[in-house]
Design a protein around this motif. Structure first.
Motif, mmCIF file in Angstrom:
data_model
loop_
_atom_site.group_PDB
_atom_site.id
_atom_site.type_symbol
_atom_site.label_atom_id
_atom_site.label_comp_id
_atom_site.label_asym_id
_atom_site.label_seq_id
_atom_site.Cartn_x
_atom_site.Cartn_y
_atom_site.Cartn_z
ATOM 1 N N GLU A 107 -14.616 -82.642 21.954
ATOM 2 C CA GLU A 107 -14.753 -81.371 21.252
ATOM 3 C C GLU A 107 -13.396 -80.895 20.753
ATOM 4 O OE1 GLU A 107 -16.367 -77.823 22.998
ATOM 5 O OE2 GLU A 107 -18.383 -78.623 22.937
ATOM 6 N N THR A 108 -13.337 -80.501 19.483
ATOM 7 C CA THR A 108 -12.125 -79.849 18.997
ATOM 8 C C THR A 108 -11.977 -78.519 19.729
ATOM 9 O OG1 THR A 108 -12.469 -80.835 16.817
ATOM 10 C CG2 THR A 108 -10.933 -78.985 16.954
ATOM 11 N N PRO A 109 -10.802 -78.225 20.296
ATOM 12 C CA PRO A 109 -10.633 -76.984 21.061
ATOM 13 C C PRO A 109 -11.080 -75.754 20.276
ATOM 14 C CG PRO A 109 -8.750 -78.399 21.407
ATOM 15 C CD PRO A 109 -9.582 -79.066 20.351
ATOM 16 N N GLU A 110 -11.656 -74.816 21.002
ATOM 17 C CA GLU A 110 -12.239 -73.630 20.369
ATOM 18 C C GLU A 110 -11.205 -72.821 19.598
ATOM 19 O OE1 GLU A 110 -13.493 -69.582 19.757
ATOM 20 O OE2 GLU A 110 -11.933 -70.211 21.189
ATOM 21 N N PHE A 111 -9.970 -72.720 20.096
ATOM 22 C CA PHE A 111 -8.979 -71.897 19.409
ATOM 23 C C PHE A 111 -8.610 -72.495 18.052
ATOM 24 C CE2 PHE A 111 -6.083 -74.952 21.343
ATOM 25 C CZ PHE A 111 -5.012 -75.029 20.470
ATOM 26 N N ILE A 112 -8.704 -73.813 17.913
ATOM 27 C CA ILE A 112 -8.445 -74.449 16.618
ATOM 28 C C ILE A 112 -9.600 -74.175 15.663
ATOM 29 C CG2 ILE A 112 -8.093 -76.660 15.454
ATOM 30 C CD1 ILE A 112 -6.770 -77.666 18.041
ATOM 31 N N ALA A 146 -9.285 -70.697 14.433
ATOM 32 C CA ALA A 146 -8.227 -70.556 13.429
ATOM 33 C C ALA A 146 -8.706 -71.025 12.057
ATOM 34 C CB ALA A 146 -6.997 -71.352 13.863
ATOM 35 N N LEU A 147 -9.519 -72.076 12.033
ATOM 36 C CA LEU A 147 -10.064 -72.562 10.769
ATOM 37 C C LEU A 147 -10.959 -71.508 10.126
ATOM 38 C CD1 LEU A 147 -10.666 -74.797 8.685
ATOM 39 C CD2 LEU A 147 -12.503 -75.566 10.209
ATOM 40 N N VAL A 148 -11.862 -70.939 10.916
ATOM 41 C CA VAL A 148 -12.791 -69.937 10.380
ATOM 42 C C VAL A 148 -12.029 -68.726 9.854
ATOM 43 C CG1 VAL A 148 -14.643 -68.336 10.990
ATOM 44 C CG2 VAL A 148 -14.704 -70.697 11.830
ATOM 45 N N GLU A 149 -11.042 -68.289 10.617
ATOM 46 C CA GLU A 149 -10.283 -67.102 10.212
ATOM 47 C C GLU A 149 -9.441 -67.354 8.964
ATOM 48 O OE1 GLU A 149 -8.088 -66.159 13.709
ATOM 49 O OE2 GLU A 149 -9.797 -65.216 14.744
ATOM 50 N N ALA A 150 -9.178 -68.603 8.652
ATOM 51 C CA ALA A 150 -8.332 -68.927 7.492
ATOM 52 C C ALA A 150 -9.112 -69.012 6.192
ATOM 53 C CB ALA A 150 -7.616 -70.256 7.735
ATOM 54 N N ILE A 151 -10.437 -69.033 6.264
ATOM 55 C CA ILE A 151 -11.239 -69.170 5.051
ATOM 56 C C ILE A 151 -11.199 -67.860 4.265
ATOM 57 C CG2 ILE A 151 -13.552 -69.566 4.139
ATOM 58 C CD1 ILE A 151 -14.058 -71.362 6.554
ATOM 59 N N GLU A 152 -10.808 -67.963 2.990
ATOM 60 C CA GLU A 152 -10.654 -66.796 2.124
ATOM 61 C C GLU A 152 -11.812 -66.707 1.124
ATOM 62 O OE1 GLU A 152 -8.462 -64.483 2.313
ATOM 63 O OE2 GLU A 152 -7.021 -65.331 3.739
ATOM 64 N N GLN A 187 -4.933 -76.611 6.881
ATOM 65 C CA GLN A 187 -3.513 -76.527 7.208
ATOM 66 C C GLN A 187 -3.244 -75.410 8.220
ATOM 67 O OE1 GLN A 187 -0.501 -77.087 4.078
ATOM 68 N NE2 GLN A 187 -2.187 -77.270 2.623
ATOM 69 N N LEU A 188 -3.913 -74.282 8.066
ATOM 70 C CA LEU A 188 -3.682 -73.167 8.977
ATOM 71 C C LEU A 188 -4.263 -73.456 10.362
ATOM 72 C CD1 LEU A 188 -4.276 -70.278 6.439
ATOM 73 C CD2 LEU A 188 -2.106 -70.950 7.480
ATOM 74 N N ALA A 189 -5.377 -74.176 10.416
ATOM 75 C CA ALA A 189 -5.885 -74.621 11.720
ATOM 76 C C ALA A 189 -4.899 -75.601 12.356
ATOM 77 C CB ALA A 189 -7.255 -75.267 11.556
ATOM 78 N N ALA A 190 -4.266 -76.433 11.534
ATOM 79 C CA ALA A 190 -3.284 -77.392 12.044
ATOM 80 C C ALA A 190 -2.070 -76.679 12.638
ATOM 81 C CB ALA A 190 -2.847 -78.333 10.929
ATOM 82 N N VAL A 191 -1.685 -75.558 12.060
ATOM 83 C CA VAL A 191 -0.577 -74.780 12.623
ATOM 84 C C VAL A 191 -0.881 -74.409 14.066
ATOM 85 C CG1 VAL A 191 0.670 -72.589 12.490
ATOM 86 C CG2 VAL A 191 0.215 -73.887 10.396
ATOM 87 N N ALA A 192 -2.108 -73.938 14.305
ATOM 88 C CA ALA A 192 -2.497 -73.578 15.671
ATOM 89 C C ALA A 192 -2.434 -74.782 16.598
ATOM 90 C CB ALA A 192 -3.912 -72.980 15.663
ATOM 91 N N ALA A 193 -2.867 -75.944 16.109
ATOM 92 C CA ALA A 193 -2.885 -77.147 16.946
ATOM 93 C C ALA A 193 -1.469 -77.611 17.293
ATOM 94 C CB ALA A 193 -3.645 -78.260 16.231
#
Length: 375
Positions: free
Chosen positions: A43-48, A51-57, A270-276
């Motif tokens: 499973e991809t960690p929940e915090f990542i 971060a992906l969902v929050e980055a969608i504009e 990319q923004l999810a990757a920052v969190a990772a």
């Protein structure tokens, strides 16, 4: 319509053949436990994911080929923490769509022959053929610790070489490269003016010993680049997020090349990757989970006659087949018991007599596979 003749000369990609064999087994009613493809299924960690969902504009724009500054800075900071090396996020770091696309495109960016290891990840050699480049094989064997013999290479080969691909921790063997070896390879790259490209996709996964060394630690990064990815480290294969870092001249060339082929990573990714890249706790958990799966499976493989022939890293088990059995015959035999592995021959002639198990299934599935092997 005239198709590129390279397509016909290559034949079917080995893992597509494996998919066909798996489909045939399923059609016969066999329930499969799949250790064949090196694709993480954690499973991809929940915090990542958050971060992906929050980055969608609401408004989506084309991403820039150079990547977001915040991601380049996060990668540079991770390199500093992990390896104690300083790289300039503006001139020495470039976000990528994982590693595969950079490996494939490097033959079009760098002139000259392409050096690849055998056994090894097949994409670098295939990309060389599509680009019309000569492929030079550097053999690996257990006696050398699965390191190519750099001193056995003639000056004429070094003179023709445009890029030498090294992959440590190594797929498929799990071997690691000591710092002195990487420094020697980097010195040769500067001396003969070729690119040393280090694919380090498995740098954060190891079963024992110290953390693997990196090509970024050779000191002078002239003619040296390193690729890494979040696919294995952070269980994010579907995100297609990685980086290439090192020689500023090569990074500049990639920045010039990449807008032509449209491979800029999407900005929410990319923004999810920052969190990772900013978190290490989840990586420790991932590493421990793979160790647990190895411990569940390895005793049964040993009892079944397989011999550990690989190194201490990655999430692969590189095994000699029982009694020197042909690799593809061994894989077919195991498939009849519902266990999928990759024949070593998929990775080049040097893989004969070996199979590779990717520890992708769950711990429960690993335990079930061990039970089947014992039966």
């Amino acid at each position: 319509m005239r198709l590129n003749p390279v397509l016909e000369s290559l034949g079917t990609y080995p893992f597509v053949r494996l998919d066909d064999a798996k489909a045939a087994a399923v059609a016969r009613g066999i329930e499969l436990i799949d250790f064949g493809i090196g694709e993480p299924r954690e499973e991809t960690p929940e915090f990542i994911r958050r971060a992906l969902v929050e980055a969608i504009e609401p408004v989506s724009t084309y991403p820039k080929a150079v990547g977001l500054p915040v991601l380049r800075e996060a990668v540079a900071a991770w390199i500093g923490r992990r390896y104690g090396v300083t790289v300039d996020p503006d001139t020495q770091v470039l976000p990528t769509l994982g590693s595969k696309e950079v490996i494939f495109s490097m033959s079009e960016v760098v002139d000259g022959a392409v050096g690849v290891t055998s056994p090894g990840y097949p994409v670098a050699a295939r990309s060389a053929l599509f680009a019309g480049r000569e492929v030079v094989e550097f053999p690996l064997d257990a006696a050398s610790g699965f390191l190519p013999d750099l001193d056995a290479v003639g000056a004429d080969v070094w003179a023709r070489l445009g890029v030498l691909w090294l992959n440590y921790p190594n797929n498929p063997t799990g071997a690691v490269a000591p710092p002195a070896f990487l420094e020697r390879a980097a010195a040769l790259a500067r001396e003969h003016d070729f690119l040393l490209a280090c694919d380090e996709a498995y740098s954060e996964l190891w079963f024992r010993g110290d953390a693997p060394a990196s090509g970024l630690q050779v000191g002078d990064l002239t003619n040296v680049v390193v690729l890494n990815t979040l696919s294995k480290r952070s269980s994010m294969p579907g995100y297609r997020s990685g980086f290439v870092a090192g020689d500023a001249r090569l990074i500049a060339a990639l920045k010039q090349y990449r807008p032509n082929v449209g491979v800029a990573p999407q900005e929410p990714i990319q923004l999810a990757a920052v969190a990772a890249w900013n978190d290490e706790a989840h990586v420790v958990e991932v590493r421990d989970r793979y160790r647990r799966k190895r411990d569940l499976l390895w005793p049964a493989l040993q009892d079944a006659g397989f011999r550990d022939a690989g190194g201490p890293a990655t999430f692969f088990l590189w095994l000699e087949t029982p009694g020197g059995e042909d690799a593809e015959a061994c894989a077919v035999r195991l498939l009849e018991h519902g266990i999928v592995c990759a024949p070593g021959s998929f990775f080049g002639p040097g893989g004969a007599g070996h199979v590779r198990f990717a520890l992708a299934p769950t711990p429960e599935a690993c335990a079930a596979a061990a039970h089947r092997l014992k039966g």
